[in-house]
Motif scaffolding. Structure first.
Motif, PDB file in Angstrom:
ATOM      1  N   PRO A 116     -43.126  77.833 -90.075  1.00 31.90           N
ATOM      2  CA  PRO A 116     -42.139  76.756 -90.069  1.00 31.90           C
ATOM      3  C   PRO A 116     -41.255  76.878 -88.841  1.00 31.90           C
ATOM      4  CG  PRO A 116     -41.480  78.485 -91.571  1.00 31.90           C
ATOM      5  CD  PRO A 116     -42.848  78.854 -91.073  1.00 31.90           C
ATOM      6  N   SER A 134     -34.941  77.737 -89.160  1.00 33.74           N
ATOM      7  CA  SER A 134     -34.201  77.283 -90.333  1.00 33.74           C
ATOM      8  C   SER A 134     -32.841  76.753 -89.918  1.00 33.74           C
ATOM      9  CB  SER A 134     -34.022  78.443 -91.310  1.00 33.74           C
ATOM     10  OG  SER A 134     -33.160  79.402 -90.750  1.00 33.74           O
ATOM     11  N   PRO A 135     -32.168  75.961 -90.763  1.00 35.82           N
ATOM     12  CA  PRO A 135     -30.847  75.454 -90.412  1.00 35.82           C
ATOM     13  C   PRO A 135     -29.861  76.571 -90.081  1.00 35.82           C
ATOM     14  CG  PRO A 135     -31.668  74.298 -92.335  1.00 35.82           C
ATOM     15  CD  PRO A 135     -32.633  75.413 -92.040  1.00 35.82           C
ATOM     16  N   SER A 186     -30.026  77.258 -86.514  1.00 32.31           N
ATOM     17  CA  SER A 186     -29.856  76.118 -85.636  1.00 32.31           C
ATOM     18  C   SER A 186     -28.687  76.269 -84.681  1.00 32.31           C
ATOM     19  CB  SER A 186     -29.683  74.827 -86.447  1.00 32.31           C
ATOM     20  OG  SER A 186     -28.497  74.885 -87.198  1.00 32.31           O
ATOM     21  N   THR A 222     -29.928  71.156 -83.917  1.00 31.13           N
ATOM     22  CA  THR A 222     -31.335  70.989 -84.260  1.00 31.13           C
ATOM     23  C   THR A 222     -31.515  69.958 -85.368  1.00 31.13           C
ATOM     24  OG1 THR A 222     -31.237  72.778 -85.870  1.00 31.13           O
ATOM     25  CG2 THR A 222     -31.893  73.373 -83.622  1.00 31.13           C
ATOM     26  N   ALA A 223     -32.735  69.455 -85.450  1.00 32.43           N
ATOM     27  CA  ALA A 223     -33.101  68.516 -86.512  1.00 32.43           C
ATOM     28  C   ALA A 223     -33.189  69.286 -87.824  1.00 32.43           C
ATOM     29  CB  ALA A 223     -34.435  67.855 -86.192  1.00 32.43           C
ATOM     30  N   GLU A 224     -32.568  68.752 -88.853  1.00 27.74           N
ATOM     31  CA  GLU A 224     -32.563  69.407 -90.153  1.00 27.74           C
ATOM     32  C   GLU A 224     -33.719  68.946 -91.034  1.00 27.74           C
ATOM     33  OE1 GLU A 224     -28.614  68.700 -91.633  1.00 27.74           O
ATOM     34  OE2 GLU A 224     -27.716  69.804 -89.977  1.00 27.74           O
ATOM     35  N   GLN A 225     -34.523  68.030 -90.518  1.00 23.93           N
ATOM     36  CA  GLN A 225     -35.678  67.537 -91.255  1.00 23.93           C
ATOM     37  C   GLN A 225     -36.620  66.831 -90.288  1.00 23.93           C
ATOM     38  OE1 GLN A 225     -32.974  64.569 -93.297  1.00 23.93           O
ATOM     39  NE2 GLN A 225     -34.921  63.504 -93.402  1.00 23.93           N
ATOM     40  N   VAL A 226     -37.808  66.530 -90.770  1.00 19.38           N
ATOM     41  CA  VAL A 226     -38.768  65.751 -90.001  1.00 19.38           C
ATOM     42  C   VAL A 226     -38.427  64.283 -90.191  1.00 19.38           C
ATOM     43  CG1 VAL A 226     -41.209  65.137 -89.791  1.00 19.38           C
ATOM     44  CG2 VAL A 226     -40.554  67.495 -90.299  1.00 19.38           C
ATOM     45  N   GLU A 263     -39.240  67.190 -85.289  1.00 17.41           N
ATOM     46  CA  GLU A 263     -39.725  68.201 -86.224  1.00 17.41           C
ATOM     47  C   GLU A 263     -38.543  68.963 -86.809  1.00 17.41           C
ATOM     48  OE1 GLU A 263     -43.010  68.880 -86.910  1.00 17.41           O
ATOM     49  OE2 GLU A 263     -43.668  67.264 -85.595  1.00 17.41           O
ATOM     50  N   TYR A 264     -38.721  69.529 -87.965  1.00 14.00           N
ATOM     51  CA  TYR A 264     -37.710  70.375 -88.583  1.00 14.00           C
ATOM     52  C   TYR A 264     -37.411  71.552 -87.659  1.00 14.00           C
ATOM     53  CZ  TYR A 264     -35.548  73.604 -91.883  1.00 14.00           C
ATOM     54  OH  TYR A 264     -34.692  74.481 -92.505  1.00 14.00           O
ATOM     55  N   GLY A 265     -36.147  71.750 -87.337  1.00 11.04           N
ATOM     56  CA  GLY A 265     -35.733  72.860 -86.485  1.00 11.04           C
ATOM     57  C   GLY A 265     -35.808  72.581 -84.996  1.00 11.04           C
TER      58      GLY A 265
END
Length: 140
Positions: free
Chosen positions: A44, A47-48, A51, A63-67, A127-129
């Protein structure tokens, strides 16, 4: 491939100014392109909690917290953005939206400082993260 290894690869990728990198090994693969999309076959993204890590250049990351699809504009059809390069932000400020499954989620910053770089465009899939912006911390 553990997250620390991935983070080091991304730092080296940025430091060297590469535009594309693909690594395949027994424990997974990673593909990075200049548009800052990072994908890994079996790990993965950050993680948040990770971030807010500092980069070697002393910049902080948002960072993005989700897709989903990232939006920089406050309203559809508007040119007014949440933030621009050079804007000062405070902890809790909204810097953009990520839409996933027709639900819009605010992306807020945990940092105080100045937006140094926006790494994704309005409408890009994130993307996540994935790092979407960097912040130069306030002096003091």
């Amino acid at each position: 491939m553990d997250i620390k290894t991935i983070e080091e690869i991304v730092k080296l990728f940025n430091k060297e100014g590469l535009t594309k990198l693909k690594i395949q090994g027994e424990d997974g693969s990673i593909h990075i392109e200049k548009n800052n999309t990072v994908s890994s076959a079996n790990e993965p993204a950050a993680s948040p909690e990770q971030s807010g890590t500092e980069k070697s250049s002393n910049l902080l990351e948002i960072t993005a917290e989700q897709v989903g699809t990232f939006y920089t504009n406050k309203e559809e059809g508007s040119d007014e953005t949440f933030v621009s390069v050079g804007d000062t932000v405070s902890k809790g400020d909204t810097v953009g939206l990520i839409e996933a499954m027709k639900v819009f989620n605010e992306i807020t910053t945990e940092h105080e400082g100045t937006i140094e770089e926006i790494l994704v465009e309005h409408g890009d899939v994130v993307e996540y993260g994935q790092v979407i912006m960097t912040v130069k911390p306030e002096e003091g």
